[in-house]
Write a protein that holds these residues in place. Structure first.
Motif, short mmCIF file in Angstrom:
data_model
loop_
_atom_site.label_atom_id
_atom_site.label_comp_id
_atom_site.label_asym_id
_atom_site.label_seq_id
_atom_site.Cartn_x
_atom_site.Cartn_y
_atom_site.Cartn_z
N ALA A 194 1.09 8.97 1.62
CA ALA A 194 -0.30 8.62 1.35
C ALA A 194 -0.70 7.34 2.07
N ILE A 195 0.22 6.38 2.13
CA ILE A 195 -0.04 5.14 2.88
C ILE A 195 -0.24 5.45 4.35
N ARG A 196 0.63 6.30 4.89
CA ARG A 196 0.49 6.66 6.31
C ARG A 196 -0.81 7.42 6.55
N LEU A 197 -1.22 8.23 5.59
CA LEU A 197 -2.49 8.95 5.71
C LEU A 197 -3.66 7.97 5.74
N ALA A 198 -3.59 6.95 4.92
CA ALA A 198 -4.67 5.94 4.89
C ALA A 198 -4.77 5.21 6.22
N GLY A 199 -3.63 4.87 6.81
CA GLY A 199 -3.62 4.23 8.12
C GLY A 199 -4.49 2.99 8.17
N ASP A 200 -5.37 2.90 9.19
CA ASP A 200 -6.17 1.69 9.36
C ASP A 200 -7.34 1.63 8.37
N LYS A 201 -7.48 2.62 7.51
CA LYS A 201 -8.49 2.56 6.44
C LYS A 201 -7.96 1.84 5.20
#
Length: 294
Positions: A194-201
């Motif tokens: 989920a953290i990787r999905l959020a990325g720069d957001k």
């Protein structure tokens, strides 16, 4: 630049000027470089004095809050939505006036356990309100970050994917996500993914244990969390959050279901949290360096 911070509720219930000033000094004493305050009411606190003290201590200020039911911007009632938008604007002015850099929390709905499903109209009302609030936040020079929390504290945004969809629908590039390991441990199938999905957001990050107590004393795999933060090159604040009825008031204890205390002394808790986070950051960097070797 990433700063390590701590929630003021580790130190004080936040009801008095003296308590907030003490929280600033204690945070600096323990080496934290940012502090998170709960919603600051200008009529109750001397924001100029708090701003001056924070600057003298080299401690940055962020503010988080949750909307009450009568100001729920995900409501279908226009007057309720309008009242919520006004509350968000007042909060943004307070963050600006205290020299703070972000407003986060449950800004898109009430902070409560809902007894109904969200509605399409309520979702649309919230999206439109936060889009306008993001424009005002930009004018104030304040980041606006939306905390994704568990199903018992909102019915609208429980996962990173939902949060990203919400932000996309606002059309704003001034909104980011505020993720929290305590909530992710409940709602996300894979918090690191989920953290990787959020990325720069990802605009703000809470570190909290599954039992809201000492880090490492629950079930969260922080190695995976810090590996993921490295993978997305996360450079914004990381803030430790923990609650105990020994400090926070009854209202927050009820809202967050603090039925038992996992700690009663805040100094050792704060010292342990800082050391633990720094250790996990260093271990993640060593793992990356080792894996990068040919």
């Amino acid at each position: 630049m990433r700063r390590l911070g701590i929630h003021s509720f580790v130190w004080t219930g936040g009801q008095t000027q003296e308590g907030l000033e003490m929280a600033l000094r204690k945070s600096a004493e323990h080496g934290y470089r940012t502090i998170e305050f709960a919603y600051l009411r200008p009529e109750r606190f001397n924001l100029d004095k708090l701003a001056a003290l924070a600057k003298s201590l080299d401690v940055e200020i962020g503010v988080t809050m949750g909307l009450p039911v009568d100001k729920d911007v995900s409501s279908e009632d226009a007057a309720t939505v309008k009242a919520g938008e006004a509350m968000l604007a007042d909060a943004l002015r307070a963050v600006r006036d205290i020299g703070g850099n972000k407003l986060g929390g449950i800004l898109y709905s009430a902070h409560t356990k809902y007894n109904r499903q969200p509605t399409r109209k309520g979702w649309d009302n919230s999206v439109a309100t936060l889009g306008r609030s993001a424009d005002f936040a930009r004018e104030c020079g304040v980041d606006l970050v939306l905390e994704v929390v568990n199903r018992f504290e909102t019915n609208l945004l429980n996962t990173t994917a939902q949060g990203l969809k919400f932000i996309q629908e606002t059309g704003s590039d001034h909104l980011r996500l505020h993720l929290d390991t305590f909530h992710m441990n409940i709602e996300e199938a894979n918090p690191a993914a989920a953290i990787r999905l959020a990325g720069d957001k990802l605009g703000y990050f809470h570190i909290g244990e599954s039992n809201r107590g000492y880090l490492g004393d629950g079930v969260i795999n922080f190695d995976l969390i810090f590996d993921a933060l490295l993978d997305i090159d996360y450079q914004r604040d990381i803030v430790f959050e923990s609650f105990s009825t020994a400090v926070v008031d009854e209202g927050l204890s009820l809202a967050c279901a603090i039925w038992r205390d996992t700690w009663t002394e805040n100094d050792p808790l704060a010292a342990h949290a800082k050391a633990y986070i720094e250790l996990k950051q260093a271990e993640a960097k060593r793992r990356r360096a080792t894996n990068a070797r040919p």
